[in-house]
Design a protein around this motif. Structure first.
Motif, mmCIF file in Angstrom:
data_model
loop_
_atom_site.group_PDB
_atom_site.id
_atom_site.type_symbol
_atom_site.label_atom_id
_atom_site.label_comp_id
_atom_site.label_asym_id
_atom_site.label_seq_id
_atom_site.Cartn_x
_atom_site.Cartn_y
_atom_site.Cartn_z
ATOM 1 N N ALA A 141 0.821 -1.210 0.000
ATOM 2 C CA ALA A 141 0.000 0.000 0.000
ATOM 3 C C ALA A 141 0.855 1.259 0.000
ATOM 4 O O ALA A 141 0.372 2.343 -0.327
ATOM 5 N N ALA A 142 2.123 1.102 0.361
ATOM 6 C CA ALA A 142 3.018 2.264 0.407
ATOM 7 C C ALA A 142 3.315 2.749 -1.008
ATOM 8 O O ALA A 142 3.322 1.973 -1.962
ATOM 9 N N ARG A 143 3.545 4.037 -1.135
ATOM 10 C CA ARG A 143 3.909 4.621 -2.418
ATOM 11 C C ARG A 143 5.153 5.488 -2.219
ATOM 12 O O ARG A 143 5.067 6.701 -2.053
ATOM 13 N N PRO A 144 6.325 4.862 -2.203
ATOM 14 C CA PRO A 144 7.549 5.643 -2.011
ATOM 15 C C PRO A 144 7.697 6.702 -3.098
ATOM 16 O O PRO A 144 7.298 6.497 -4.248
ATOM 17 N N THR A 145 8.278 7.813 -2.743
ATOM 18 C CA THR A 145 8.477 8.908 -3.695
ATOM 19 C C THR A 145 9.936 9.063 -4.106
ATOM 20 O O THR A 145 10.249 9.853 -4.996
ATOM 21 N N MET A 146 10.833 8.309 -3.447
ATOM 22 C CA MET A 146 12.260 8.411 -3.727
ATOM 23 C C MET A 146 12.839 7.023 -3.960
ATOM 24 O O MET A 146 12.353 6.028 -3.420
ATOM 25 N N LEU A 147 13.875 6.958 -4.768
ATOM 26 C CA LEU A 147 14.632 5.728 -4.983
ATOM 27 C C LEU A 147 16.109 6.031 -4.754
ATOM 28 O O LEU A 147 16.681 6.882 -5.437
ATOM 29 N N MET A 148 16.713 5.344 -3.779
ATOM 30 C CA MET A 148 18.145 5.485 -3.556
ATOM 31 C C MET A 148 18.883 4.745 -4.672
ATOM 32 O O MET A 148 18.657 3.555 -4.896
ATOM 33 N N THR A 149 19.770 5.449 -5.371
ATOM 34 C CA THR A 149 20.426 4.858 -6.535
ATOM 35 C C THR A 149 21.940 4.710 -6.376
ATOM 36 O O THR A 149 22.552 3.901 -7.066
ATOM 37 N N GLN A 150 22.544 5.500 -5.501
ATOM 38 C CA GLN A 150 23.984 5.402 -5.271
ATOM 39 C C GLN A 150 24.249 5.531 -3.775
ATOM 40 O O GLN A 150 23.580 6.308 -3.085
ATOM 41 N N TRP A 151 25.247 4.779 -3.297
ATOM 42 C CA TRP A 151 25.592 4.841 -1.879
ATOM 43 C C TRP A 151 27.067 4.505 -1.709
ATOM 44 O O TRP A 151 27.716 3.977 -2.616
ATOM 45 N N GLN A 152 27.584 4.805 -0.535
ATOM 46 C CA GLN A 152 28.980 4.509 -0.238
ATOM 47 C C GLN A 152 29.096 4.113 1.240
ATOM 48 O O GLN A 152 28.227 4.436 2.052
ATOM 49 N N PRO A 196 16.977 6.138 -15.206
ATOM 50 C CA PRO A 196 18.309 5.968 -15.795
ATOM 51 C C PRO A 196 19.419 5.892 -14.757
ATOM 52 O O PRO A 196 20.437 5.229 -14.975
ATOM 53 N N GLU A 197 19.258 6.554 -13.622
ATOM 54 C CA GLU A 197 20.310 6.535 -12.596
ATOM 55 C C GLU A 197 20.388 5.227 -11.820
ATOM 56 O O GLU A 197 21.377 4.975 -11.128
ATOM 57 N N SER A 198 19.370 4.391 -11.911
ATOM 58 C CA SER A 198 19.334 3.149 -11.139
ATOM 59 C C SER A 198 20.422 2.186 -11.603
ATOM 60 O O SER A 198 20.641 1.981 -12.799
ATOM 61 N N GLN A 199 21.093 1.541 -10.645
ATOM 62 C CA GLN A 199 22.172 0.613 -10.968
ATOM 63 C C GLN A 199 21.669 -0.662 -11.638
ATOM 64 O O GLN A 199 22.461 -1.372 -12.273
ATOM 65 N N ASP A 200 20.406 -0.989 -11.494
ATOM 66 C CA ASP A 200 19.837 -2.185 -12.114
ATOM 67 C C ASP A 200 18.810 -1.836 -13.179
ATOM 68 O O ASP A 200 17.940 -2.650 -13.506
ATOM 69 N N SER A 201 18.887 -0.634 -13.720
ATOM 70 C CA SER A 201 17.933 -0.236 -14.752
ATOM 71 C C SER A 201 18.214 -0.980 -16.051
ATOM 72 O O SER A 201 19.314 -1.493 -16.293
ATOM 73 N N PHE A 202 17.210 -1.026 -16.916
ATOM 74 C CA PHE A 202 17.420 -1.581 -18.246
ATOM 75 C C PHE A 202 18.523 -0.813 -18.975
ATOM 76 O O PHE A 202 19.299 -1.399 -19.736
ATOM 77 N N LEU A 203 18.585 0.488 -18.750
ATOM 78 C CA LEU A 203 19.653 1.280 -19.365
ATOM 79 C C LEU A 203 21.015 0.801 -18.877
ATOM 80 O O LEU A 203 21.934 0.567 -19.685
ATOM 81 N N ALA A 204 21.186 0.666 -17.554
ATOM 82 C CA ALA A 204 22.476 0.243 -17.007
ATOM 83 C C ALA A 204 22.893 -1.119 -17.538
ATOM 84 O O ALA A 204 24.086 -1.389 -17.730
ATOM 85 N N TRP A 205 21.915 -2.002 -17.781
ATOM 86 C CA TRP A 205 22.212 -3.338 -18.283
ATOM 87 C C TRP A 205 22.435 -3.357 -19.797
ATOM 88 O O TRP A 205 22.693 -4.415 -20.367
#
Length: 618
Positions: A376-387, A532-541
């Motif tokens: 039911a949650a609708r997150p508004t952000m996606l973490m795409t890079q971390w260290q 596009p910024e996602s590490q597992d996006s279709f673009l990244a692959w």
């Protein structure tokens, strides 16, 4: 040599005939003679057949040893019969399960797909009649050389069907996939996973196309991964468990497990809390009572110096655990420790499976509520890079390690570890992660016509999308690539890395365009695949590598003549060109660069080059 012959002998005895209560002396002699002959006639050099020296084995005995069937039990599993010195082939595993199916109304063997080489993917459903119950989905052999879960599952199914453990099915159904990577399972070699304390030839990690199935959940290139994702959608299990065997440093733990991000970094909070606060403690207690040493899977920061810490981090949907987190299914990754004997590991896997069935039966309502909350949650952000965090986020105060020393290796020419087989304990730091990039989710993503492979995968994931019947004009976010680079080929694809510039402008969407709304239970998964910024996006692959190609332009003789005419007829262009020539000697001496300068000014801009085809509706 004797050890090799005895190990091969165990395999030969198993393969001579189906499971039987005993072998008479004549049969035993013939089987042993066959094993000796096979070992002596191999053309490989002796050193290539031998397994490498491994650290000393830690002594162990536990209550779970009572789970092993007597040698005269007609339902002894192949691994038990071989005293865990071998593991059955795909065909033998299937034959044994089909025999159990014929003997018990609780057991049903079904197929759910086919491998690249044409083998059936099978699962076993263990169920009592009655109302629909929550499902515990357990899979083994996604990495076919890590096969403990298969042999543990056969033992547990036998005991459920025929040895009085059917009350485990009072409140749940078990769906068990014995070998997900069936093609890799049949590509055996004694020297696969040479660091693994297993006395028999092991299967290969990847499938027939050399794809690692546990890197394929997002992109769905392999038929096996497509099949298991379809099964996940069909069953929507209360709990999903994926059995593996670890690599890495020595320690005392024999059964370790982990979840996506260990809660703090999980994409969905409620199911992560249930795993950490409810499932983990209960399963660990059952394992301890059975004589095992459970722990968190220790992914080392530095295997050469384990005391530097272990990492907790987010996971993308390429992995089974990350995928489970993105779709709101409680998912557990089990990692038996590779330096523990196979017998001990199989027994620990059995205990964990049984514990999972029993506990899920009790916790069904709580799990369903957690899944509903997350979906039911609708997150508004996606973490795409971390260290990694500069400081530990916590500690395991009594980490059960093993002592080691270092020595100068004449083979490597550097200091190497020598594990001593002596238990020690120390304070283990936990290294967390800091988010360094997040993206705001749009209302929707638009996929242009022609990208059928992308839309097909969205459908396979169960992500809701709608197709446009008539053209439509909208203000949309366009993404342009800056300095794109092709990375080292990985998992059958050429990944892309780039920086991105976002620009808002009108776009005419033709009929056939596909809209993917973020307002849906799988909106976060859609974001991971389409942002596009996602590490597992279709673009990244590498699904959109065609967008990196520049439009070819025209012939040089045409462009040169066109440029000459422009210089004669356009004073402003002539001034700009002469200034460039005068100020940039490299440019002035490079005919290709000079013609490119005219191409950029005289030809229309390529509408596709260096532009991400997916548009974002803000």
């Amino acid at each position: 040599m004797l050890a090799l012959i005895l190990a091969a002998g165990g395999s030969a005895v198993r393969r001579c005939r189906p499971p039987v209560p005993y072998l008479n002396l004549k049969e035993l002699f013939l089987a042993f003679r066959t094993a000796v002959f096979a070992a002596l006639m191999t053309s490989a050099p002796l050193h290539a057949q031998q397994t490498p020296p491994l650290p000393p084995e830690l002594p162990w005995s536990g209550a779970s040893e009572k789970l092993i069937a007597p040698i005269d039990d007609r339902w002894i599993t192949p691994a038990e019969q071989a005293r865990f010195a071998s593991s059955p082939s795909y065909a033998e595993t299937r034959a044994w399960l089909e025999r159990l199916d014929a003997a018990s109304p609780l057991i049903e063997v079904k197929t759910f797909g086919r491998t690249g080489e044409g083998r059936d993917l099978i699962y076993v459903r263990a169920s009592k009649s009655g109302a629909s119950k929550p499902v515990v989905l357990i899979q083994a052999g996604i990495h076919a050389g890590e096969i403990d879960g298969k042999d543990a599952g056969l033992m547990l199914l036998r005991d459920i069907a025929l040895r009085g453990k059917d009350p485990l099915l009072d409140h749940v159904d078990l769906v068990f996939v014995p070998v997900l990577n069936a093609d890799g399972h049949e590509r055996t070699n004694r020297l696969y996973r040479p660091h693994d304390r297993i006395p028999f030839a092991k299967g290969y990690r990847a499938n027939a196309r050399n794809l690692d199935l546990n890197r394929d959940y997002a992109k769905l290139d392999a038929p096996e991964t497509r099949a298991i994702v379809a099964l996940l959608r069909k069953l929507d299990p209360a709990l999903y468990i994926d059995f593996h065997v670890s690599d890495g440093f020595d320690h005392q733990y024999d059964v370790t497990f982990t979840y996506a991000g260990w809660g703090k970094y999980a994409r969905h909070r409620a199911t992560a809390d249930w795993l950490e606060q409810r499932f983990g403690p209960a399963a660990s207690e059952d394992l301890r009572r059975a004589g095992h040493v459970p722990g968190v899977y220790p992914s080392a920061i530095d295997a050469q110096d384990p005391a530097r810490g272990i990492r907790f981090s987010p996971e993308g949907p390429r992995y089974s655990t990350g995928y489970g987190d993105f779709i709101g299914v409680p998912t557990v990754l089990v990692e038996s420790h590779h330096l523990k004997p196979y017998r001990r590991r199989v027994l620990g896997s059995y205990v964990l499976m049984e514990s999972a069935l029993r506990f899920t039966g009790v916790e069904g309502a709580r799990i369903a509520a957690a899944k509903a909350t997350d979906r039911a949650a609708r997150p508004t952000m996606l973490m795409t890079q971390w260290q990694p965090t500069p400081q530990p986020i916590g500690f395991i105060d009594d980490f059960k390690g093993v002592a080691f020393e270092t020595y100068l290796s004449p083979a490597s020419g550097r200091l190497e570890q020598r594990w001593l087989g002596r238990p020690i304990s120390y304070r283990m730091p936990i290294i967390g992660q800091t988010s360094i990039e997040q993206v705001h989710l749009p209302k929707a993503w638009w996929v242009p016509p022609g990208y059928t492979d992308v839309v097909e995968r969205l459908a396979l994931h169960g992500i809701r999308h709608d197709r446009l019947d008539t053209p439509r004009t909208l203000d949309l976010d366009h993404v342009r690539f800056i300095a794109p680079t092709l990375k080292t080929p990985s998992e059958g694809r050429v990944p892309v890395q780039a920086q991105f510039v976002h620009e808002s402008r009108k776009a005419v969407l033709p009929a056939g365009s596909v809209r993917v709304p973020s307002d849906q239970p799988l909106g976060l998964l859609a974001a991971a695949l389409l942002e596009p910024e996602s590490q597992d996006s279709f673009l990244a692959w590498g699904f959109f590598n065609g967008a990196l190609q520049l439009e070819p332009g025209t012939d040089d003789f045409v462009l040169a003549a066109w440029g000459e005419r422009a210089l004669a007829n356009d004073p402003a262009l002539k001034v700009a060109f002469e200034r460039k020539v005068a100020s940039d000697q490299a440019f002035a001496s490079d005919p290709a660069a000079r013609l490119a300068w005219f191409r950029d000014r005289l030809l229309p801009a390529d509408p596709y080059a260096l532009r991400y085809p997916i548009l974002r509706e803000q």
